[in-house]
Structure formats: structure tokens, C-alpha cells
Write a protein that holds these residues in place. Structure first.
Motif, short mmCIF file in Angstrom:
data_model
loop_
_atom_site.label_atom_id
_atom_site.label_comp_id
_atom_site.label_asym_id
_atom_site.label_seq_id
_atom_site.Cartn_x
_atom_site.Cartn_y
_atom_site.Cartn_z
N LYS A 187 0.84 -1.19 0.00
CA LYS A 187 0.00 0.00 0.00
C LYS A 187 0.88 1.25 0.00
CE LYS A 187 -3.94 -2.06 2.29
NZ LYS A 187 -4.95 -1.94 3.32
N ALA A 188 0.30 2.31 -0.52
CA ALA A 188 0.97 3.61 -0.52
C ALA A 188 0.01 4.64 0.06
CB ALA A 188 1.38 4.00 -1.94
N ILE A 189 0.57 5.64 0.70
CA ILE A 189 -0.23 6.74 1.23
C ILE A 189 -0.09 7.89 0.24
CG2 ILE A 189 -0.54 8.36 3.12
CD1 ILE A 189 0.64 6.15 4.96
N VAL A 190 -1.23 8.34 -0.29
CA VAL A 190 -1.23 9.35 -1.35
C VAL A 190 -1.93 10.61 -0.86
CG1 VAL A 190 -1.97 9.84 -3.71
CG2 VAL A 190 -1.31 7.53 -3.09
N HIS A 191 -1.32 11.75 -1.17
CA HIS A 191 -1.92 13.04 -0.83
C HIS A 191 -3.07 13.31 -1.80
CE1 HIS A 191 -2.07 17.55 -0.73
NE2 HIS A 191 -2.17 17.25 0.54
N LEU A 192 -4.26 13.52 -1.26
CA LEU A 192 -5.44 13.75 -2.09
C LEU A 192 -5.72 15.23 -2.30
CD1 LEU A 192 -7.83 11.08 -0.54
CD2 LEU A 192 -6.35 10.85 -2.55
N GLY A 193 -5.08 16.07 -1.50
CA GLY A 193 -5.31 17.51 -1.56
C GLY A 193 -5.88 18.01 -0.25
N LEU A 194 -5.73 19.30 -0.01
CA LEU A 194 -6.24 19.94 1.20
C LEU A 194 -5.76 19.26 2.48
CD1 LEU A 194 -9.93 20.58 0.06
CD2 LEU A 194 -8.05 22.23 0.10
N GLY A 195 -4.53 18.74 2.44
CA GLY A 195 -3.95 18.11 3.61
C GLY A 195 -4.52 16.74 3.94
N VAL A 196 -5.25 16.15 3.01
CA VAL A 196 -5.87 14.84 3.23
C VAL A 196 -5.06 13.77 2.51
CG1 VAL A 196 -7.95 13.44 2.86
CG2 VAL A 196 -8.16 15.87 3.41
N TYR A 197 -4.73 12.71 3.25
CA TYR A 197 -3.98 11.58 2.70
C TYR A 197 -4.84 10.33 2.82
CZ TYR A 197 0.19 14.50 2.88
OH TYR A 197 1.11 15.49 2.68
N ALA A 198 -4.65 9.41 1.89
CA ALA A 198 -5.39 8.15 1.94
C ALA A 198 -4.45 7.01 1.63
CB ALA A 198 -6.54 8.16 0.94
N GLU A 199 -4.63 5.92 2.37
CA GLU A 199 -3.84 4.72 2.12
C GLU A 199 -4.56 3.90 1.06
OE1 GLU A 199 -1.34 1.58 4.77
OE2 GLU A 199 -3.32 2.15 5.51
N ASN A 200 -3.84 3.55 0.01
CA ASN A 200 -4.42 2.81 -1.11
C ASN A 200 -3.48 1.70 -1.52
OD1 ASN A 200 -6.78 4.61 -2.08
ND2 ASN A 200 -5.10 6.04 -1.81
N GLY A 201 -4.05 0.70 -2.19
CA GLY A 201 -3.21 -0.30 -2.82
C GLY A 201 -2.37 0.38 -3.90
N PHE A 202 -1.28 -0.27 -4.30
CA PHE A 202 -0.38 0.33 -5.28
C PHE A 202 -1.11 0.73 -6.57
CE2 PHE A 202 3.42 -2.10 -3.35
CZ PHE A 202 3.72 -1.03 -2.51
N ALA A 203 -1.97 -0.14 -7.09
CA ALA A 203 -2.67 0.15 -8.35
C ALA A 203 -3.55 1.39 -8.21
CB ALA A 203 -3.49 -1.05 -8.79
N ASP A 204 -4.28 1.50 -7.10
CA ASP A 204 -5.14 2.68 -6.89
C ASP A 204 -4.32 3.94 -6.68
OD1 ASP A 204 -7.48 1.24 -7.20
OD2 ASP A 204 -7.70 0.84 -5.05
N ALA A 205 -3.22 3.81 -5.97
CA ALA A 205 -2.35 4.96 -5.74
C ALA A 205 -1.80 5.48 -7.08
CB ALA A 205 -1.20 4.59 -4.81
N ILE A 206 -1.41 4.55 -7.93
CA ILE A 206 -0.89 4.94 -9.25
C ILE A 206 -1.99 5.62 -10.06
CG2 ILE A 206 -0.07 4.01 -11.46
CD1 ILE A 206 1.55 1.94 -9.78
N LYS A 207 -3.22 5.11 -10.01
CA LYS A 207 -4.33 5.74 -10.73
C LYS A 207 -4.58 7.17 -10.25
CE LYS A 207 -6.93 1.58 -11.87
NZ LYS A 207 -8.13 0.79 -11.59
N ILE A 208 -4.53 7.36 -8.94
CA ILE A 208 -4.73 8.70 -8.37
C ILE A 208 -3.64 9.63 -8.87
CG2 ILE A 208 -4.65 10.04 -6.22
CD1 ILE A 208 -5.98 7.56 -4.86
N LEU A 209 -2.40 9.18 -8.81
CA LEU A 209 -1.28 10.01 -9.25
C LEU A 209 -1.31 10.27 -10.75
CD1 LEU A 209 1.49 8.53 -6.95
CD2 LEU A 209 0.44 10.80 -6.77
N GLU A 210 -1.72 9.27 -11.52
CA GLU A 210 -1.83 9.48 -12.97
C GLU A 210 -2.93 10.49 -13.29
OE1 GLU A 210 -0.06 5.28 -14.73
OE2 GLU A 210 -2.23 5.42 -14.36
#
Length: 140
Positions: free
Chosen positions: A79-102
Motif C-alpha cells: 500500500k501507498a499513502i497518497v496526498h489527495l489535496g487539502l492536507g488529506v492523505y489516503a492509504e491505497n493499494g499500489f494500483a489505486d495509488a498509481i491511478k490517483i497520481l496518474e
């Protein structure tokens, strides 16, 4: 019959000066966006490397400029923790984290395109006004 148009030279020069400053600010914005794009791309590449495995040890920067690094050995949780914006982070599986970043990467690219078009338009306007000033100066 030739029609004469009066132009206030001071106003024209002020407009050109404001336009020049605006063009410089657009260039700075493009630079900042390009830096963000590289950071997002590096995050995507990093997650993919971790996801693929094949490493015995990772060196991870604790800060943006790499002033301090830490070593990570052993298994990395999937899992990776990804910054979603406005100081909010979410823990996601690698595939979802990559989708968010893409998705973020695509937004940044579209913003760079938008600002680049604005820069191109304002540069043409600036060049047109500069040409006007030169032609007026040549008439005197």
C-alpha cells in the motif's frame, strides 16, 4: 481619405510593461507546474518500482530536496499513502495509488497546456504592440 488615430504613448508603454510582467509570471507558473509534474512522475515510478520488487534495500528521501535519506530493508507493504489535496492523505493499494497520481499528472499536463496557450497569446500581443511602437518611432 486617410484616417489618423491618436495613441497615448505613455499608456501604450504601460500596457507593454504590464504585459511583459504577465508573460514572465506565466513562464514562472509553467516552471512550477513542470516541477510538480516531475515530482508526480517520480512518485508513480517509485511506487511501480516498489510494486515490482526486486530490491534488497530502498533509500527514501524524508524531504523534498533530499537533505536526509533513510534506508528501508525487507518487505514493503502493498500500500501507498497518497496526498489527495487539502492536507488529506489516503492509504491505497499500489494500483489505486498509481491511478490517483496518474489523474493528478493528467490535470497538471492540461494546466500546463492551458497556461502555455495563454503565454503564446500574450506573447503575440506583446510582439504586436512592440511592432506598433517601433513603427511609430520610425515615423518620427
Amino acid at each position: 481619405m486617410s484616417e489618423k488615430i491618436q495613441i497615448d504613448a505613455a499608456s501604450l508603454l504601460q500596457t507593454i510593461d504590464r504585459l511583459e510582467k504577465y508573460i514572465e509570471s506565466l513562464k514562472e507558473i509553467i516552471g512550477q507546474l513542470s516541477e510538480r509534474l516531475m515530482e508526480v512522475r517520480a512518485a508513480i515510478d517509485g511506487i511501480k518500482r516498489v510494486q515490482e520488487g526486486g530490491f534488497g534495500e530502498l533509500m527514501v528521501s524524508i524531504d523534498k530536496h533530499g537533505n536526509s535519506l533513510i534506508r528501508i530493508k525487507g518487505e514493503v507493504e502493498g500500500k501507498a499513502i497518497v496526498h489527495l489535496g487539502l492536507g488529506v492523505y489516503a492509504e491505497n493499494g499500489f494500483a489505486d495509488a498509481i491511478k490517483i497520481l496518474e489523474g493528478r499528472e493528467e490535470l497538471i499536463r492540461s494546466e500546463i497546456d492551458r497556461v502555455s496557450r495563454e503565454l503564446e497569446q500574450r506573447t503575440k500581443e506583446y510582439e504586436r504592440l512592440q511592432g506598433l511602437v517601433y513603427s511609430l518611432a520610425a515615423q518620427k
